[in-house]
Design a protein around this motif. Structure first.
Motif, PDB file in Angstrom:
ATOM      1  N   THR A  34       0.811  -1.224   0.000  1.00  0.00           N
ATOM      2  CA  THR A  34       0.000   0.000   0.000  1.00  0.00           C
ATOM      3  C   THR A  34       0.842   1.271   0.000  1.00  0.00           C
ATOM      4  O   THR A  34       0.289   2.376   0.015  1.00  0.00           O
ATOM      5  N   ASP A  63      -6.234   3.829   0.109  1.00  0.00           N
ATOM      6  CA  ASP A  63      -5.405   4.167   1.266  1.00  0.00           C
ATOM      7  C   ASP A  63      -3.918   4.183   0.904  1.00  0.00           C
ATOM      8  O   ASP A  63      -3.052   3.921   1.745  1.00  0.00           O
ATOM      9  N   ARG A 316      -3.559   3.741   7.745  1.00  0.00           N
ATOM     10  CA  ARG A 316      -4.802   4.038   7.038  1.00  0.00           C
ATOM     11  C   ARG A 316      -5.280   5.455   7.389  1.00  0.00           C
ATOM     12  O   ARG A 316      -5.716   6.208   6.510  1.00  0.00           O
TER      13      ARG A 316
END
Length: 492
Positions: A34, A63, A316
């Motif tokens: 991510t 995210d 996040r």
């Protein structure tokens, strides 16, 4: 029942080039990555960078954390936006409002293409003149100065909607080795650390969304492990004693301070156990895989599920506070005048230098080619310096390949015989020992400010080599008192 995240939720990687190729996209998806850190190899133009960030976000998810080292000065990957002054130039100007405006502009540059995480400000207090990696990246050599401008940088980033990240915790300022190449140890007492290295970090924690760790052993806190791998540092001090709830990210685990002493995968797991939320797994695909596989195994065994979930939530939250969406309304060129003002205000002097009269004859001594040094971009070459100074003077250039080559007595005789002012311009990141004791009529430090302490001459210090720094130098040479008294370089 909570399902363990994929290992990529706790690791940041880099990618090979300026486009997201299918093989790299598959690699990111396979491990659930991510977060990506971008470097010069990934940057060609604003349009290309905007496309790359959009492609990354499509793979990384909403995210996504897309990061870069965009400090200003020498640490600037894109070459197509107005260059921001270095931290030390801003510290010399010592105008917190100016620093906030400049760092808001840095953040706007990134936001215009979709980068949402900037690895700055540097909160290291640079108290070692021979420090090979911090130097002009620091705002200065006192905790109060660093805190004042670090606070302004954080406010500027928050104002512009980009996450900042302070570094290098607990402090890389009082070191004479570079953790890119070796493992350094700081043996100060805890009281000494509290008064110097730790002070800016602690002072600014309430305003700090993320902290980057240093690969340095601090004996007073943990004499065994570098801060990046140390539970007493990350969990004991940062989380426990200081109650910090933001993100903790490691510096690159490929630096030799870690890579030469610990296995890449082992080090990543140690960092997560110590309290890091994300490890920076940069480098070749095989070492990324080694790290990600080690983290995957630890997720099924050694890592505390509650701590892992807390890390995922922190990351996040950071991504959602500053989403990685390009803002097409922003035009970085609008900040060109601001950046120029920062360079002009940050030019400082040492030992009361006096510029040669415009039109006079100069013998310019300058390194032919300044090489790139690890995290920093390369400095300016001798021909460019000669061209700049040639707009004001009759310049004869003596370019050298290494300072060891210099026959200083012969250069001094040549200048005297030809009626030329002898000017030394230093353009390299490191201070070469052969510069010690040289006696030009004027020294211009275009890169490392602390070169002024080696050379036995009055000096003008720009805080950097970027075009704005060189324009500020020319303005000073034309009229040294036009903007009022210059800041005086105070090395401590």
């Amino acid at each position: 029942m909570t399902t363990s995240p994929l290992p990529g939720a706790l690791a940041m990687v880099d990618i090979p080039g300026p486009v997201l190729d299918p093989e790299t996209a598959a690699h990111l998806r396979r491990y659930g990555v991510t977060a990506v850190c971008l470097f010069g190899k990934n940057v060609e133009s604003a349009a290309q960078l905007r496309t790359l960030c959009a492609d990354l976000r499509a793979v990384l998810g909403e995210d996504a954390l897309i990061a870069i080292d965009h400090e200003g000065g020498a640490i600037t990957r894109p070459t197509f936006w107005p260059y921001a002054p270095s931290a030390m130039a801003l510290g010399a100007a010592d105008d917190a409002a100016l620093t906030q405006d400049v760092h808001a502009a840095l953040a706007r540059q990134l936001r215009s293409v979709g980068i949402n995480w900037n690895f700055t400000p540097v909160l290291d207090v640079n108290v070692d003149a021979s420090n090979p990696v911090i130097s002009e990246r620091a705002f200065g050599n006192t905790p109060a100065l660093v805190s004042r401008h670090g606070r302004a940088s954080l406010a500027g980033h928050a104002r512009a909607g980009v996450a900042a990240c302070v570094k290098h915790f607990p402090g890389h300022g009082d070191t004479h080795l570079d953790s890119h190449y070796s493992l350094q140890r700081v043996s100060k007492t805890r009281e000494q650390l509290d008064a110097l290295e730790l002070a800016p970090f602690r002072d600014l924690l309430p305003h700090t969304p993320a902290v980057m760790t240093a690969h340095i052993i601090f004996d007073a806190i943990d004499p065994e492990l570098p801060a990046t791998l140390s539970r007493p540092v990350l969990t004991g001090l940062l989380r426990g004693e200081w109650d910090y709830e933001g993100v903790i990210v490691t510096d690159s685990m490929g630096m030799k301070a870690i890579d030469d002493h610990y296995g890449r995968g082992e080090a990543a797991v140690l960092a997560l156990k110590a309290g890091a939320d994300m490890v920076m797994a940069l480098g070749r695909r095989e070492v990324q895989v080694e790290t990600l596989e080690a983290v995957a195994a630890a997720l099924d065994g050694d890592l505390d599920p509650a701590a892992v979930q807390a890390s995922v939530e922190r990351l996040r939250t950071l991504a959602r506070q500053t989403p990685a969406h390009a803002d097409l309304s922003l035009n970085p060129e609008d900040d060109a005048a601001l950046m120029a003002l920062g360079w002009e205000r940050g030019l400082s002097v040492y030992r009361d230098p006096q510029p040669p009269a415009p039109g006079s004859r100069l013998l310019l001594v300058c390194e032919r080619y300044a090489y790139r040094e690890n995290v920093s971009e390369r400095g300016v070459d001798a021909d460019t310096v000669a061209h700049d100074l040639g707009t004001l003077y009759d310049v004869q250039l003596h370019a050298y390949d290494t300072a060891d080559d210099l026959d200083w007595p012969a250069l001094r005789r040549q200048a005297d015989d030809e009626g030329r002012t002898l000017v030394l311009v230093t353009t390299g990141r490191h201070r070469h020992p052969a510069l010690a004791g040289l006696t030009p009529d004027l020294h211009v430090a275009l890169y490392n400010p602390y070169a002024a302490l080696l050379v036995d001459a009055p000096a003008v210090i720009t805080g950097g080599f970027r075009p704005g720094a060189r324009a500020a130098l020319l303005a000073w040479l034309r009229s040294p008192h036009a903007a009022g008294p210059r800041p005086v370089f105070a090395p401590g």
